[in-house]
Scaffold this motif. Structure first.
Motif: not given
Length: 283
Positions: A57-83
């Protein structure tokens, strides 16, 4: 792709900062409503994967390849403010080659770990051993989205050494525990995006606050670089437009298209040519 991207092109000041110090910061890159949605997804994934990965409960979780784990993450892939700033730095022949979700809980109450040096590193692993130039080539960058407040030190801040992207090695203090001179914590509010060169020497840090730090990192590279993750995204391709499919690794003409791409392989090039002119896609 959203035409709002045209309103947030890389500025000359941002370009100079990236070239000279290796990073720059965009506050309010994400609206609070989206941050809230992302935090809910991150919390769900943390609850799902923390026990599976054997993280306490007090350790870092570093989850690789999260992009495919929820469709919401796609929004940041080409987010207008950053891409637009990503293609402004790397050009049109790009892909997402790496994604990781960091959840850094507070240290246990009353625990003060012994003083030790942070874990300074450059990204991309063996690239830093196999490439011979000094400095090594850029090849990739990351956009880090900070979903929780880190405006004060001690909140699991990311530390950077400004300007260190142009040096292959670091000089450390002789005491064996102190960090390099000039190292600074990134003190940013929730919703901030941090762009950083993969070569900049950086590190995570302990979270001595009473709140969990949550961040998402999107790594972009040239398409000829082998992805650092498994890129578990096949189930998302049908819902993606051609540019998102490019970013997720598609190459309609096969392996040859990663080094000698046609317009079909790199629809981002055609979009930039249409909206910004031929000079935007010049070699």
């Amino acid at each position: 792709m959203n035409n709002a991207c045209l309103e947030y092109s890389l500025t000359e000041q941002e370009k100079l900062a990236f070239e000279r110090v290796g990073f720059f910061v965009i506050e309010d890159a994400l609206p609070p409503s989206l941050v809230e949605q992302l935090v809910q997804v991150v919390d769900r994934l943390d609850a799902q994967y923390r026990p599976v990965r054997g993280r306490g409960p007090h350790e870092l979780l570093n989850l690789l390849d999260f992009i495919g784990k929820d469709a919401l993450f796609l929004e940041l892939l080409d987010w207008p403010r950053t891409f637009p700033k990503v293609w402004g730095l790397l050009g049109w022949h790009i892909q997402l080659y790496h994604s990781h979700m960091n959840v850094t809980p507070p240290l246990p109450a009353g625990l003060e770990p012994p003083k030790k040096r942070l874990q300074w590193h450059q990204d991309s692993g063996r690239l830093n051993n196999d490439l011979e130039t000094n400095p090594r080539p850029r090849i990739s960058l990351k956009v880090g989205y900070f979903l929780t407040d880190t405006t004060e030190p001690g909140r699991g801040n990311m530390y950077v050494l400004p300007g260190s992207h142009l040096q292959n090695r670091l000089e450390y203090p002789a005491d064996g525990v102190s960090d390099p001179e000039g190292a600074v914590p990134l003190q940013v509010p929730a919703g901030t995006a941090v762009f950083f060169d993969r070569r900049i020497w950086h590190s995570a840090s302990p979270n001595r606050s009473d709140s969990t730090r949550k961040a998402l990192f999107y790594g972009y590279s040239y398409r000829w670089l082998r992805p650092r993750d498994d890129m578990t995204v096949a189930h998302l391709m049908e819902r993606c437009d051609p540019i998102r499919r490019q970013l997720l690794g598609a190459s309609p003409t096969g392996g040859y298209g990663y080094t000698s791409p046609t317009d079909e392989d790199v629809p981002l090039r055609g979009w930039l040519r249409e909206h910004l002119g031929e000079q935007a896609v010049a070699p």
